[in-house]
Design a protein around this motif. Structure first.
Motif, PDB file in Angstrom:
ATOM      1  N   PHE A 121      -1.947  -7.570  15.386  1.00 47.65           N
ATOM      2  CA  PHE A 121      -0.816  -8.381  15.836  1.00 47.65           C
ATOM      3  C   PHE A 121      -0.356  -9.379  14.780  1.00 47.65           C
ATOM      4  O   PHE A 121       0.830  -9.548  14.546  1.00 47.65           O
ATOM      5  CB  PHE A 121      -1.184  -9.121  17.123  1.00 47.65           C
ATOM      6  CG  PHE A 121      -0.040  -9.889  17.742  1.00 47.65           C
ATOM      7  CD1 PHE A 121       1.014  -9.214  18.334  1.00 47.65           C
ATOM      8  CD2 PHE A 121      -0.015 -11.278  17.725  1.00 47.65           C
ATOM      9  CE1 PHE A 121       2.079  -9.910  18.912  1.00 47.65           C
ATOM     10  CE2 PHE A 121       1.041 -11.977  18.285  1.00 47.65           C
ATOM     11  CZ  PHE A 121       2.095 -11.293  18.884  1.00 47.65           C
ATOM     12  N   ASP A 122      -1.316 -10.050  14.131  1.00 43.90           N
ATOM     13  CA  ASP A 122      -0.923 -11.079  13.175  1.00 43.90           C
ATOM     14  C   ASP A 122      -0.735 -10.552  11.753  1.00 43.90           C
ATOM     15  O   ASP A 122      -0.435 -11.316  10.832  1.00 43.90           O
ATOM     16  CB  ASP A 122      -1.914 -12.246  13.166  1.00 43.90           C
ATOM     17  CG  ASP A 122      -3.335 -11.808  12.844  1.00 43.90           C
ATOM     18  OD1 ASP A 122      -3.535 -10.611  12.510  1.00 43.90           O
ATOM     19  OD2 ASP A 122      -4.248 -12.646  12.927  1.00 43.90           O
ATOM     20  N   GLY A 123      -0.918  -9.243  11.542  1.00 42.65           N
ATOM     21  CA  GLY A 123      -0.636  -8.634  10.253  1.00 42.65           C
ATOM     22  C   GLY A 123      -1.534  -9.088   9.121  1.00 42.65           C
ATOM     23  O   GLY A 123      -1.120  -9.082   7.960  1.00 42.65           O
ATOM     24  N   ASN A 124      -2.787  -9.429   9.430  1.00 39.77           N
ATOM     25  CA  ASN A 124      -3.704  -9.902   8.377  1.00 39.77           C
ATOM     26  C   ASN A 124      -4.639  -8.809   7.881  1.00 39.77           C
ATOM     27  O   ASN A 124      -5.640  -9.089   7.228  1.00 39.77           O
ATOM     28  CB  ASN A 124      -4.517 -11.099   8.865  1.00 39.77           C
ATOM     29  CG  ASN A 124      -5.498 -10.746   9.983  1.00 39.77           C
ATOM     30  OD1 ASN A 124      -5.434  -9.643  10.548  1.00 39.77           O
ATOM     31  ND2 ASN A 124      -6.377 -11.661  10.312  1.00 39.77           N
ATOM     32  N   SER A 125      -4.332  -7.545   8.215  1.00 37.09           N
ATOM     33  CA  SER A 125      -5.109  -6.366   7.794  1.00 37.09           C
ATOM     34  C   SER A 125      -6.481  -6.283   8.449  1.00 37.09           C
ATOM     35  O   SER A 125      -7.325  -5.513   8.010  1.00 37.09           O
ATOM     36  CB  SER A 125      -5.260  -6.327   6.257  1.00 37.09           C
ATOM     37  OG  SER A 125      -3.992  -6.251   5.631  1.00 37.09           O
ATOM     38  N   VAL A 126      -6.722  -7.070   9.488  1.00 33.95           N
ATOM     39  CA  VAL A 126      -7.924  -6.957  10.306  1.00 33.95           C
ATOM     40  C   VAL A 126      -7.475  -6.609  11.716  1.00 33.95           C
ATOM     41  O   VAL A 126      -6.668  -7.334  12.318  1.00 33.95           O
ATOM     42  CB  VAL A 126      -8.742  -8.261  10.318  1.00 33.95           C
ATOM     43  CG1 VAL A 126      -9.986  -8.103  11.190  1.00 33.95           C
ATOM     44  CG2 VAL A 126      -9.145  -8.658   8.899  1.00 33.95           C
ATOM     45  N   GLY A 127      -7.981  -5.502  12.262  1.00 34.07           N
ATOM     46  CA  GLY A 127      -7.563  -5.058  13.590  1.00 34.07           C
ATOM     47  C   GLY A 127      -7.859  -6.076  14.679  1.00 34.07           C
ATOM     48  O   GLY A 127      -8.793  -6.869  14.574  1.00 34.07           O
ATOM     49  N   ASN A 128      -7.052  -6.041  15.745  1.00 33.72           N
ATOM     50  CA  ASN A 128      -7.216  -6.994  16.843  1.00 33.72           C
ATOM     51  C   ASN A 128      -8.644  -7.074  17.361  1.00 33.72           C
ATOM     52  O   ASN A 128      -9.155  -8.163  17.653  1.00 33.72           O
ATOM     53  CB  ASN A 128      -6.312  -6.609  18.019  1.00 33.72           C
ATOM     54  CG  ASN A 128      -4.841  -6.790  17.716  1.00 33.72           C
ATOM     55  OD1 ASN A 128      -4.464  -7.456  16.753  1.00 33.72           O
ATOM     56  ND2 ASN A 128      -3.994  -6.197  18.533  1.00 33.72           N
ATOM     57  N   VAL A 129      -9.306  -5.926  17.496  1.00 29.49           N
ATOM     58  CA  VAL A 129     -10.594  -5.898  18.178  1.00 29.49           C
ATOM     59  C   VAL A 129     -11.712  -6.557  17.383  1.00 29.49           C
ATOM     60  O   VAL A 129     -12.770  -6.850  17.943  1.00 29.49           O
ATOM     61  CB  VAL A 129     -10.993  -4.459  18.565  1.00 29.49           C
ATOM     62  CG1 VAL A 129     -10.023  -3.883  19.569  1.00 29.49           C
ATOM     63  CG2 VAL A 129     -11.092  -3.569  17.344  1.00 29.49           C
ATOM     64  N   CYS A 130     -11.522  -6.778  16.081  1.00 28.97           N
ATOM     65  CA  CYS A 130     -12.556  -7.504  15.348  1.00 28.97           C
ATOM     66  C   CYS A 130     -11.979  -8.697  14.588  1.00 28.97           C
ATOM     67  O   CYS A 130     -12.608  -9.220  13.676  1.00 28.97           O
ATOM     68  CB  CYS A 130     -13.355  -6.595  14.423  1.00 28.97           C
ATOM     69  SG  CYS A 130     -12.423  -5.633  13.229  1.00 28.97           S
ATOM     70  N   ASP A 131     -10.793  -9.145  15.004  1.00 28.37           N
ATOM     71  CA  ASP A 131     -10.186 -10.319  14.388  1.00 28.37           C
ATOM     72  C   ASP A 131     -10.618 -11.580  15.130  1.00 28.37           C
ATOM     73  O   ASP A 131     -11.089 -11.526  16.279  1.00 28.37           O
ATOM     74  CB  ASP A 131      -8.658 -10.201  14.435  1.00 28.37           C
ATOM     75  CG  ASP A 131      -7.988 -10.988  13.315  1.00 28.37           C
ATOM     76  OD1 ASP A 131      -8.699 -11.713  12.593  1.00 28.37           O
ATOM     77  OD2 ASP A 131      -6.760 -10.869  13.167  1.00 28.37           O
ATOM     78  N   GLU A 132     -10.443 -12.732  14.481  1.00 27.11           N
ATOM     79  CA  GLU A 132     -10.707 -14.014  15.125  1.00 27.11           C
ATOM     80  C   GLU A 132      -9.632 -14.283  16.181  1.00 27.11           C
ATOM     81  O   GLU A 132      -8.500 -13.783  16.073  1.00 27.11           O
ATOM     82  CB  GLU A 132     -10.699 -15.145  14.085  1.00 27.11           C
ATOM     83  CG  GLU A 132     -11.803 -15.047  13.048  1.00 27.11           C
ATOM     84  CD  GLU A 132     -13.177 -15.232  13.653  1.00 27.11           C
ATOM     85  OE1 GLU A 132     -13.299 -16.049  14.598  1.00 27.11           O
ATOM     86  OE2 GLU A 132     -14.121 -14.565  13.206  1.00 27.11           O
TER      87      GLU A 132
END
Length: 331
Positions: A121-132
């Protein structure tokens, strides 16, 4: 003593009626691995290190264990320490599929938790399921359109009753949101800070007339991410998601109640009284998260929800009915 008990209970009820730290996740990059490129002996009690000077050796008492990092596990596009994605497990960026989601590790934005949609969602190259979690802390928008929550407080004793409106204005706090890969979000009101209220008045004829101000009001959520809301993948991809909360959001209230005037000190004694850990709940509201503006909005529109109800030992019952208004914070 009984008077103060009445005061404390009345205060608690009025306040909670009115009222209606980081989740602690640790990413893989927060753990640093001790490394050494120096050859060591196999003697379990000592380690001999050879320097550039062939005549000099150093014997070290091996009371500390060190490990070597395999340079082949370091992915230059991710963490230079561990070779893994931020917030993910220790899977190398190779052609394997650690989580079985049909995305090779080297292309997977969350390598150890299956996320075939690769939603980020936030486009930081880390998928939602393991993002902060997304965190929103700054009150955004002025009353009455935003950050003014309206409710109606009722105080009654036998057939006598008074009603008075209460407006709480949010000045900041922390609302957190997590999203998954298929269409479920979670919301957590970790804290909401409110401005001091103007003077409020409750008048029960022939019983008591009280004028008071609620100060230093802080609402916290005791159950992180217990409330969910749905979102659609197309909305997610557009950058704005909206969904109705699945349940009420439990809260705990802390504040100071300043009774400035009272016609019956036996029921309500003038002065400041602390209100500590008073339980209550927000009604289910609609959650909207906008990635472009970094905003989260929780829209409450429930005239029937009982935010809090309790009877004092003196027989005074306080009820808060309904909560309306939009709470909006930004990152």
């Amino acid at each position: 003593m009984l008077s103060r008990l009445h005061t404390s209970l009345l205060s608690s009820l009025i306040l909670v009626g009115a009222a209606c730290g980081d989740d602690g996740n640790t990413s893989a990059t927060e753990t640093s691995t001790s490394t050494t490129e120096t050859p060591t002996s196999t003697d379990p009690t000592t380690t001999t290190t050879t320097t550039d000077d062939p005549t000099t050796t150093t014997t070290i008492d091996e009371t500390t264990t060190t490990t070597s990092t395999d340079p082949t596990t370091t992915d230059p596009t991710t963490s230079t320490t561990t070779g893994v994605m931020p917030g993910d497990c220790a899977a190398p960026a190779d052609d394997a599929d650690e989580d079985g989601d049909a995305i090779a590790n080297k292309d997977d934005n969350c390598r150890c938790d299956a996320n075939p949609n690769q939603l980020d969602f936030d486009g930081n190259s880390v998928g939602n399921v393991c993002d902060e979690p997304l965190k929103f802390t700054i009150a955004d928008g002025a009353p009455p359109e935003f950050n003014a929550l309206q409710s109606q407080a009722t105080a009654s004793q036998f057939i006598a009753m008074c009603q008075f409106p209460v407006t709480l204005v949010a000045t900041g706090g922390q609302i957190e949101v997590t999203l998954d890969d298929v269409g479920t979000g979670r919301v957590f009101a970790a804290s909401v800070n409110m401005a001091d209220t103007p003077q409020l008045e409750c008048d029960i004829p022939l019983i008591v007339n009280v004028k008071l101000v609620i100060k230093s009001l802080v609402i916290t959520g005791p159950e992180p991410f217990a409330v969910t809301f749905p979102f659609t993948v197309p909305d997610h991809d557009s950058g704005t998601i909206t969904g109705l909360m699945s349940a009420i959001h439990n809260i705990v209230v802390n504040a100071i109640l300043d009774v400035q005037e009272s016609s019956n000190e036996g029921i309500a004694m003038p002065g400041e009284s602390p209100l500590m850990d008073v339980p209550g709940s927000f009604p289910a509201g609609t959650v909207t998260v906008d990635n472009a503006t970094g905003q989260v909005t929780v829209d409450f529109d429930d005239d029937g929800h009982t935010v809090f109800q309790q009877e004092t030992m003196g027989g005074l019952q306080i009820t808060l009915s309904g909560l309306t208004g939009k709470l909006r914070l930004r990152q």
